[in-house]
Design a protein around this motif. Structure first.
Motif, PDB file in Angstrom:
ATOM      1  N   ASP A 134      29.006  79.453 -14.229  1.00 56.17           N
ATOM      2  CA  ASP A 134      28.193  78.452 -13.980  1.00 56.17           C
ATOM      3  C   ASP A 134      27.730  77.611 -15.409  1.00 56.17           C
ATOM      4  O   ASP A 134      27.093  76.553 -15.587  1.00 56.17           O
ATOM      5  N   ILE A 135      28.723  77.774 -16.434  1.00 59.76           N
ATOM      6  CA  ILE A 135      28.279  77.242 -17.650  1.00 59.76           C
ATOM      7  C   ILE A 135      29.396  76.218 -17.968  1.00 59.76           C
ATOM      8  O   ILE A 135      30.478  76.134 -17.788  1.00 59.76           O
ATOM      9  N   ARG A 136      28.534  75.034 -18.459  1.00 59.10           N
ATOM     10  CA  ARG A 136      29.150  73.759 -18.810  1.00 59.10           C
ATOM     11  C   ARG A 136      29.195  73.745 -20.185  1.00 59.10           C
ATOM     12  O   ARG A 136      28.193  73.415 -20.997  1.00 59.10           O
ATOM     13  N   ALA A 137      30.383  74.168 -20.904  1.00 63.28           N
ATOM     14  CA  ALA A 137      30.435  74.098 -22.532  1.00 63.28           C
ATOM     15  C   ALA A 137      31.871  74.194 -22.769  1.00 63.28           C
ATOM     16  O   ALA A 137      32.722  74.387 -21.792  1.00 63.28           O
ATOM     17  N   PHE A 138      32.394  73.574 -23.783  1.00 62.69           N
ATOM     18  CA  PHE A 138      33.669  73.762 -24.373  1.00 62.69           C
ATOM     19  C   PHE A 138      33.975  75.333 -24.389  1.00 62.69           C
ATOM     20  O   PHE A 138      33.589  76.056 -25.824  1.00 62.69           O
ATOM     21  N   THR A 139      34.306  76.095 -23.735  1.00 60.49           N
ATOM     22  CA  THR A 139      34.504  77.551 -23.807  1.00 60.49           C
ATOM     23  C   THR A 139      35.717  78.056 -22.917  1.00 60.49           C
ATOM     24  O   THR A 139      36.237  77.439 -21.690  1.00 60.49           O
ATOM     25  N   SER A 140      36.142  79.060 -23.362  1.00 63.95           N
ATOM     26  CA  SER A 140      37.047  79.848 -22.650  1.00 63.95           C
ATOM     27  C   SER A 140      36.463  80.758 -21.503  1.00 63.95           C
ATOM     28  O   SER A 140      35.170  80.709 -21.546  1.00 63.95           O
ATOM     29  N   ASN A 141      36.784  81.162 -20.577  1.00 65.75           N
ATOM     30  CA  ASN A 141      36.644  82.102 -19.520  1.00 65.75           C
ATOM     31  C   ASN A 141      36.305  83.272 -20.114  1.00 65.75           C
ATOM     32  O   ASN A 141      36.850  83.592 -21.210  1.00 65.75           O
ATOM     33  N   VAL A 142      35.122  83.941 -19.718  1.00 63.57           N
ATOM     34  CA  VAL A 142      34.619  85.290 -20.260  1.00 63.57           C
ATOM     35  C   VAL A 142      34.741  86.184 -19.286  1.00 63.57           C
ATOM     36  O   VAL A 142      34.048  85.907 -18.288  1.00 63.57           O
ATOM     37  N   PHE A 143      35.640  87.420 -19.305  1.00 61.29           N
ATOM     38  CA  PHE A 143      35.543  88.368 -18.217  1.00 61.29           C
ATOM     39  C   PHE A 143      34.761  89.580 -18.769  1.00 61.29           C
ATOM     40  O   PHE A 143      34.958  90.118 -19.655  1.00 61.29           O
ATOM     41  N   LEU A 144      33.786  90.315 -17.688  1.00 62.35           N
ATOM     42  CA  LEU A 144      33.165  91.399 -18.120  1.00 62.35           C
ATOM     43  C   LEU A 144      33.738  92.393 -17.066  1.00 62.35           C
ATOM     44  O   LEU A 144      33.750  92.043 -15.812  1.00 62.35           O
TER      45      LEU A 144
END
Ligand SMILES: [Zn+2]
Length: 192
Positions: free
Chosen positions: A8-18
């Protein structure tokens, strides 16, 4: 269980997997958003953080995550300040319930690793390949299209016919015939 925390995150980011199970770990930390509360919604402790590579959009939240969870980061190049502990090519690491083999896959960046579990068929591919035949950009420093093509071929060899889930550094994961996406990427990286 594998969750993409950046849905749900809108930012210049990679995916993050937990990934949780026998051990609880992050694959990449993302950047430019407050990661810590997002992790805390699921778990109060992390055993490790694995980094596919050290581009800013994958490691921006490393310091915040280290501090909040007193956790070490693992990656290919300990010369980078974001990486505490070294993982060699071919080394095996426990992530969640599965053992993953680290596959050194330069071309997008020199320190790039993919992680593949022979037991479950799950692969974390970082920015080597993406869904629908996408592949990592090679126009940044350390980018090399020939090396990227070789790395994709190497990953195809390692996964063989065992790939069941492809989790990539950007965009959607692939759980339906992911080896076709990998084949498409191998072809596209040669021609585009
Ligand atoms: Zn990258």
């Amino acid at each position: 269980m594998i969750r993409n925390l950046t849905g749900d995150i809108r930012a210049f980011t990679s995916n993050v997997f937990l990934v949780d199970g026998e051990t609880t770990a992050l694959v990449d930390t993302g950047a430019n958003f407050d990661m810590v509360p997002t992790v805390r919604e699921v778990t109060d402790s992390l055993d490790a953080v694995y980094l596919t590579h050290t581009h800013p959009d994958h490691i921006g939240n490393v310091d915040a995550v280290r501090e909040a969870f007193d956790v070490q980061t693992w990656g290919y190049d300990t010369g980078n300040l974001a990486v505490d502990r070294r993982i060699d090519d071919g080394e095996r690491v426990q992530i969640g319930d599965d053992v993953f083999e680290a596959v050194h896959t330069p071309g997008h960046k020199d320190d790039h690793l993919c992680f593949f579990s022979r037991g479950s068929g799950v692969c974390f591919a970082g920015d080597l390949v993406f869904a629908n035949g996408g592949f990592g950009r090679t126009d940044l420093p350390e980018g090399d299209r020939g090396a990227l093509v070789e790395s994709i071929d190497r990953l195809r060899e390692v996964v063989g016919g065992d790939l069941t889930e492809l989790h990539t550094g950007h965009g959607p994961s692939v759980a339906t015939r992911p080896s076709e996406d990998l084949e498409l990427a191998a072809r596209a990286a040669r021609t585009r």
